[in-house]
Design an enzyme around this catalytic site. Structure first.
Site, mmCIF file in Angstrom:
data_model
loop_
_atom_site.group_PDB
_atom_site.id
_atom_site.type_symbol
_atom_site.label_atom_id
_atom_site.label_comp_id
_atom_site.label_asym_id
_atom_site.label_seq_id
_atom_site.Cartn_x
_atom_site.Cartn_y
_atom_site.Cartn_z
ATOM 1 N N LYS A 192 27.007 -42.943 -68.274
ATOM 2 C CA LYS A 192 28.359 -43.507 -68.237
ATOM 3 C C LYS A 192 28.296 -45.034 -68.259
ATOM 4 O O LYS A 192 27.748 -45.652 -67.356
ATOM 5 C CB LYS A 192 29.108 -43.086 -66.977
ATOM 6 C CG LYS A 192 30.578 -43.496 -67.043
ATOM 7 C CD LYS A 192 31.271 -43.482 -65.709
ATOM 8 C CE LYS A 192 31.093 -44.734 -64.927
ATOM 9 N NZ LYS A 192 31.744 -45.920 -65.496
ATOM 10 N N GLU A 397 27.012 -61.958 -52.672
ATOM 11 C CA GLU A 397 26.779 -62.078 -54.114
ATOM 12 C C GLU A 397 28.090 -62.520 -54.780
ATOM 13 O O GLU A 397 29.084 -61.781 -54.748
ATOM 14 C CB GLU A 397 26.351 -60.695 -54.637
ATOM 15 C CG GLU A 397 25.929 -60.689 -56.075
ATOM 16 C CD GLU A 397 25.381 -59.318 -56.510
ATOM 17 O OE1 GLU A 397 25.964 -58.294 -56.127
ATOM 18 O OE2 GLU A 397 24.380 -59.307 -57.239
#
Ligand code: NDP
Length: 793
Positions: A192, A397
């Site tokens: 996917k 992050e």
């Protein structure tokens, strides 16, 4: 129009657009919507479609289907049906397909580059020069593995149907990293793509039809997170490979706990970029360009924390500002642009929120003086100064083109700052002094280390993280092993549920005092320790007679043992030869107490051949002593002017939980490989037969095993295993117990994402060296660190 003379005077860039006419035509031919690629056929796009937006223009460039559970079922069924024939093909036949994919990618390089740029927003310079050439390289490299797999990995077979879920930052490259090794090893795939960037995966499927790949070998289901979850959770998927955020990595870990699916996770990072005062500062500045402004900073291994030695920091930051002022941000199809758009307006707003938080925490945001296009998800590159280690921008992050900076004085400080993160994906080190650079490379906790370089990738160089950056490697030999299995550890019969009671009250009935009576204590930090709760439990032997008591360890004892283990760090630094000597000495000392151990094993009432088990334990010590200086890494030729070393590093503290069968041999078989590789161990002995542990620690005490390297606990297996699984300072866990216990520890391990090796409640024949020892144990006891060094002209 400016004359050549004018241009020479200003040195301004003119527009240099890459044509996208062919790609636009391709998109327009698919404007009705893109469906899935299942069993070699394209489905029509039905149901709710997801708009696909070019983030640089905000134009909708297509629409894709959102895969349902039924679509996933169909794709998995197709992959399963194709598996038999595909895996049975000779490696050479699979190699031909992979070679054809590589060749066709090369022939369509420009098409894929433009499509990727329009789908993702990254510059054509990067898709053309980095992403797509690396995609081709990956398929070439793995055509080679397909050819060699039978010889290179004897006794291994493909895992089966692989569910692969990839992110949006390097769409086709991440696809290549997943699909190429899976196919080379003989697996089939359901993949996917991210819903933000589905286009190149669809074009890749068309390329697979072009080269004639057998139907069902690769299936692509488009969709979002729900579709991804349906793939990961599908009962007929044997292996899940995921790249993306740490949060989703955790969800998947919990979702598939206890299923026996193989799992590799490549997650986030907050990677240090360390500039020592003796670095070539100009080269390091160029390094920063590639570290945090490459791919708009949307790179899991981006050098997003710049750690600069104090003496050169002001000069370095000045140079960085000057360099930043020359960056060009704009139309990603313009070949002169350094940066394009981030992947979506949503990602842009996420980045901006994090930058605002950084400023609110007192850090100064230095931004490049660039004029951004009025439309599109463009983000100004920059870096923070005055940021502190605890600031969110130093810890979280950002996944955008902005780095945090910190300064340090000594090498020790640099190491402490570098490792002050829950992640451990990569590190980039800059120094002209090879000794200092290599010392740092050894001390930084990261799966990939670049010396005087950054963000270099190659199909032969394993890539992957330490700690919460995930586990498993992609690329090279280590990457192939993620798609192969020997399967021996899950083949045994399911163990009967443990009947060993935890009786803390005085045992009723007459004890069998003809057997040797031992009161086992715990063994923590090189000392015998009474259990914190002050409880012992009765141990039963032959014919159910009570034969002694063992300490009932609790959570506090586990914490004490982990603390002791974490202090014994020197063990990881001693030479392999030293470790081997200790293991030989252990065998020697064990052998001197042969009669006593054999009698104790016989007294358990469950060991059929105590002499044989004891003899196997001695041999196991020798076998791991022999391996200590032979289970080596490798040196690989990757890119020109570089050489890449892969080093097998210890995890740190490994928790091991022993089963009830083979109470001496199983316990030693788990402890020995872990300490052979330089780890420390907190071991839980057999719940039913814990008295062996007491004898064993007496042998450890006399065998030069440093205090804290092996800690032994006795008590209720699953209570102790859960505490070990949840403990943030336990870096990996091996569990032998029940099926329920295996699921429980896998769920509990998701906190710090420690790799768990659980036996799903399967019996193992510990006496048989094929199952009770081997390289698989050593591999599980180490993590590959890939170090890139400048080498050659
Ligand atoms: P995600 O982790 O959500 O996405 C990665 C992939 O996982 C996508 O294909 C996504 O589908 C899919 N996915 C999402 N939820 C699930 C689930 N429950 N089960 C299975 N698959 C799932 O990353 P985001 O796109 O949300 O990005 C958020 C942040 O994650 C970024 O800002 C960045 O910090 C980090 N990130 C890190 C990456 C890396 O390489 N380490 C890559 C991408 C992001 P879909 O996108 O279609 O919803």
């Amino acid at each position: 129009m400016p004359s050549i003379k004018d241009i020479m005077q200003t040195m301004e860039y003119g527009p240099a657009p890459e044509s996208n006419a062919e790609v636009k035509a391709w998109l327009s031919a698919r404007s009705a919507g893109i469906g899935h690629f299942i069993d070699g056929r394209f489905t029509s796009a039905a149901g709710d479609l997801i708009d696909v937006v070019n983030p640089a223009t905000e134009d909708v460039i297509g629409r894709v289907a959102k895969g349902t559970a039924d679509d996933v079922d169909a794709a998995v069924a197709a992959a399963r049906a194709a598996f038999h024939e595909w895996s049975a093909l000779p490696g050479h036949e699979r190699a031909k397909y992979l070679y054809a994919i590589a060749r066709h990618i090369q022939k369509r390089e420009r098409f894929f580059s433009v499509l990727e740029t329009m789908d993702n927003g990254k510059t054509i310079r990067e898709t053309r020069d980095i992403d797509i050439p690396l995609v081709a390289r990956h398929f070439y490299h793995h055509a080679g593995w397909a050819e060699l797999v039978a010889d290179a990995f004897p006794q291994h077979r493909p895992v089966g149907v692989c569910g692969q879920i990839i992110p949006w930052n390097f769409p086709l490259l991440m696809l290549a990293w997943k699909v190429a090794p899976a196919l080379a090893a003989g697996n089939t795939v359901v993949l996917k793509p991210a819903d933000l960037t589905p286009m190149t995966a669809h074009a890749f499927a068309e390329l697979l039809v072009e080269i004639g790949l057998p139907a069902g070998v690769v299936n692509i289901v488009q969709g979002d997170g729900e579709t991804g979850a349906a793939i990961a959770g599908h009962s007929d998927v044997d292996k899940v490979a995921f790249t993306g955020s740490t949060d989703v990595g955790r969800l998947i870990r919990r979702q598939i706990a206890g299923s026996g699916k193989k799992l590799s996770l490549e997650l986030g990072g907050k990677s240090p970029f360390i500039v020592l005062e003796d670095a070539d500062l100009d080269a390091a500045v160029e390094g920063v360009v590639d570290a945090i402004w490459f791919n708009q900073g949307e790179v899991c291994c981006a050098g997003s924390r710049l750690l600069v030695q104090e003496g050169v920091a002001p000069r370095f930051f000045d140079k960085l500002k000057a360099r930043m002022a020359t960056l060009r941000v704009g139309d990603p199809l313009d070949k002169t642009m350094d940066m394009g758009a981030v992947v979506s307006m949503k990602q842009l707003s996420r980045i901006k929120t994090l930058l605002k938080a950084g400023e609110e925490e007192g850090a100064t945001l230095n931004l490049a003086p660039v004029a951004l296009p009025e439309k599109g998800a463009f983000c100004t590159p920059g870096f923070f100064t005055d940021s502190h280690p605890a600031n969110s921008v130093s810890q979280v992050e950002i996944f955008g083109p902005v780095a945090a900076t910190l300064t340090f004085r000594t090498l020790d400080e640099a190491v402490a700052l570098a490792n002050d993160t829950r992640y451990g994906l990569a590190a980039s080190l800059w120094s002209e002094n090879v000794n200092r650079a290599i010392e740092l490379a050894a001390r930084v906790k990261a799966g990939v280390v670049w010396i005087n370089a950054t963000n270099m990738f190659d199909a032969a160089a394993p890539f992957g993280g330490y700690r919460e950056s995930g586990y498993g490697r992609e690329g090279g030999r280590a990457g192939m092993l993620e798609y192969l299995t020997t399967g021996w550890d899950k083949q045994g019969k399911v163990r009967a549920a443990s009947a060993a009671p935890i009786d803390v009250a005085p045992a009723t009935g007459k004890a069998d005092r003809t057997a040797i009576d031992v009161t086992a204590k715990l063994y923590i930090g090189g000392k015998q320790a009474r259990p914190d709760g002050g409880q012992s439990y009765t141990v039963y032997g032959k014919a159910g007679a009570a034969i002694g008591e063992a300490g009932l360890a609790n959570r506090k004892d586990v914490r004490n043992a982990v603390e002791a283990a974490n202090k014994a760090t020197a063990w990881g630094g001693v030479t392999a030869h030293n470790r081997a000597q200790v293991l030989y000495f252990l065998a020697e000392n064990l052998d001197q107490r042969r009669d006593e151990f054999v009698a104790a094993l016989a007294a358990t009432g469950t060991v059929a051949k105590p002499e044989e088990e004891f003899e196997a334990a001695i041999r196991r010590c020798f076998w791991y002593a022999a391996q200590a200086d032979k289970f080596d890494g490798a040196v690989t030729a990757t890119k020109s002017q570089h050489v890449t070393m892969t080093v097998n590093e210890p995890f740190g503290t490994i928790g091991v939980v022993a089963p009830d069968e083979a109470p001496l041999l199983a316990l030693l078989s788990l402890i020995l490989p872990a300490i052979t590789m330089g780890n420390r161990v907190v071991a839980v002995a057999s719940q039913a037969h814990p008295l062996i542990a007491a004898r064993l620690y007496q042998v450890f005490e006399t065998s030069d095993i440093p205090a804290g390297v092996v800690n032994l606990l006795t008590g209720e297996r699953d209570v102790l295993a859960k505490t070990l699984a949840e403990h943030d300072d336990v870096a990996a866990l091996w569990y032998c117990g029940s099926e329920d216990g295996s699921r429980m520890v896998e769920v509990a391990s998701a906190g710090n994402l420690k790799p768990v090796w659980s036996d799903l409640g399967r019996l193992r024949d510990w006496l048989d060296p094929r199952f009770g020892q081997g390289q698989e144990y050593l591999r599980r006891a180490s993590q590959v660190k890939t170090i890139w060094l400048p080498y050659g002209e």
